[in-house]
Design a protein around this motif. Structure first.
Motif, PDB file in Angstrom:
ATOM      1  N   PRO A  17       0.820  -1.211   0.000  1.00 22.23           N
ATOM      2  CA  PRO A  17       0.000   0.000   0.000  1.00 22.23           C
ATOM      3  C   PRO A  17       0.855   1.263   0.000  1.00 22.23           C
ATOM      4  O   PRO A  17       1.980   1.263   0.489  1.00 22.23           O
ATOM      5  N   ASP A  18       0.292   2.330  -0.545  1.00 18.84           N
ATOM      6  CA  ASP A  18       0.978   3.625  -0.560  1.00 18.84           C
ATOM      7  C   ASP A  18       0.786   4.369   0.754  1.00 18.84           C
ATOM      8  O   ASP A  18       1.582   5.220   1.117  1.00 18.84           O
ATOM      9  N   SER A  19      -0.314   4.071   1.439  1.00 18.06           N
ATOM     10  CA  SER A  19      -0.622   4.764   2.693  1.00 18.06           C
ATOM     11  C   SER A  19      -1.300   3.786   3.652  1.00 18.06           C
ATOM     12  O   SER A  19      -1.802   2.749   3.231  1.00 18.06           O
ATOM     13  N   ARG A  20      -1.281   4.150   4.940  1.00 15.99           N
ATOM     14  CA  ARG A  20      -1.891   3.313   5.972  1.00 15.99           C
ATOM     15  C   ARG A  20      -2.478   4.186   7.065  1.00 15.99           C
ATOM     16  O   ARG A  20      -1.982   5.275   7.321  1.00 15.99           O
ATOM     17  N   ALA A  21      -3.499   3.675   7.731  1.00 15.14           N
ATOM     18  CA  ALA A  21      -4.044   4.289   8.938  1.00 15.14           C
ATOM     19  C   ALA A  21      -3.643   3.385  10.102  1.00 15.14           C
ATOM     20  O   ALA A  21      -3.414   2.183   9.915  1.00 15.14           O
ATOM     21  N   TYR A  22      -3.519   3.953  11.279  1.00 14.30           N
ATOM     22  CA  TYR A  22      -3.108   3.186  12.457  1.00 14.30           C
ATOM     23  C   TYR A  22      -4.031   3.484  13.628  1.00 14.30           C
ATOM     24  O   TYR A  22      -4.557   4.601  13.738  1.00 14.30           O
ATOM     25  N   THR A  23      -4.164   2.513  14.507  1.00 15.27           N
ATOM     26  CA  THR A  23      -4.749   2.713  15.822  1.00 15.27           C
ATOM     27  C   THR A  23      -3.652   2.352  16.814  1.00 15.27           C
ATOM     28  O   THR A  23      -3.158   1.230  16.809  1.00 15.27           O
ATOM     29  N   VAL A  24      -3.243   3.339  17.618  1.00 10.55           N
ATOM     30  CA  VAL A  24      -2.122   3.156  18.540  1.00 10.55           C
ATOM     31  C   VAL A  24      -2.653   3.231  19.971  1.00 10.55           C
ATOM     32  O   VAL A  24      -3.433   4.131  20.297  1.00 10.55           O
ATOM     33  N   GLU A  25      -2.224   2.290  20.808  1.00 10.67           N
ATOM     34  CA  GLU A  25      -2.606   2.296  22.213  1.00 10.67           C
ATOM     35  C   GLU A  25      -1.378   2.523  23.088  1.00 10.67           C
ATOM     36  O   GLU A  25      -0.365   1.851  22.922  1.00 10.67           O
ATOM     37  N   PHE A  26      -1.480   3.481  23.986  1.00 11.91           N
ATOM     38  CA  PHE A  26      -0.454   3.740  24.996  1.00 11.91           C
ATOM     39  C   PHE A  26      -0.990   3.155  26.300  1.00 11.91           C
ATOM     40  O   PHE A  26      -2.055   3.576  26.775  1.00 11.91           O
ATOM     41  N   LEU A  27      -0.278   2.199  26.870  1.00 18.35           N
ATOM     42  CA  LEU A  27      -0.735   1.492  28.059  1.00 18.35           C
ATOM     43  C   LEU A  27      -0.229   2.136  29.337  1.00 18.35           C
ATOM     44  O   LEU A  27       0.832   2.765  29.346  1.00 18.35           O
ATOM     45  N   ALA A  28      -0.974   1.939  30.428  1.00 17.88           N
ATOM     46  CA  ALA A  28      -0.594   2.392  31.778  1.00 17.88           C
ATOM     47  C   ALA A  28      -0.303   3.887  31.798  1.00 17.88           C
ATOM     48  O   ALA A  28       0.734   4.327  32.274  1.00 17.88           O
TER      49      ALA A  28
END
Length: 75
Positions: A17-28
Motif C-alpha cells: 500500500p501507498d498509505s496506511r491508517a493506524y490505531t495506537v494504544e499507549f498502556l498504563a
C-alpha cells in the motif's frame, strides 16, 4: 509526555500500500491534556482515554508510508 514514532517503511513488495491508517494504544497512562500527530494537536474525537484500563487510544488517519509519524501525549 510520551512519544511514539512510526518510521517510513523500508523495502518493497508487489502490491504494497501507498498509505496506511493506524490505531495506537499507549498502556498504563494518565489522561493526557492533549494529543498531537507530527506536531499538530488533534481533535478530542480522534483519541480516547479508558480510565479503568488507563489506556490512551489514538486513531492516526491514513498517511503516506513514506512519511514518519510522531504521536505525542502531553501531560
Amino acid at each position: 509526555g510520551k512519544q511514539l514514532t512510526i518510521h517510513p517503511r523500508e523495502g518493497r513488495f508487489l502490491g504494497m500500500p501507498d498509505s496506511r491508517a493506524y490505531t495506537v494504544e499507549f498502556l498504563a497512562q494518565q489522561r493526557p491534556s492533549a494529543v498531537s500527530i507530527n506536531g499538530k494537536q488533534i481533535a478530542s474525537d480522534a483519541w480516547s482515554y479508558d480510565n479503568a484500563k488507563r489506556v490512551v487510544t489514538v486513531n492516526v488517519p491514513r498517511t503516506s508510508c513514506q512519511q514518519a509519524i510522531t504521536i505525542m501525549l502531553k501531560d
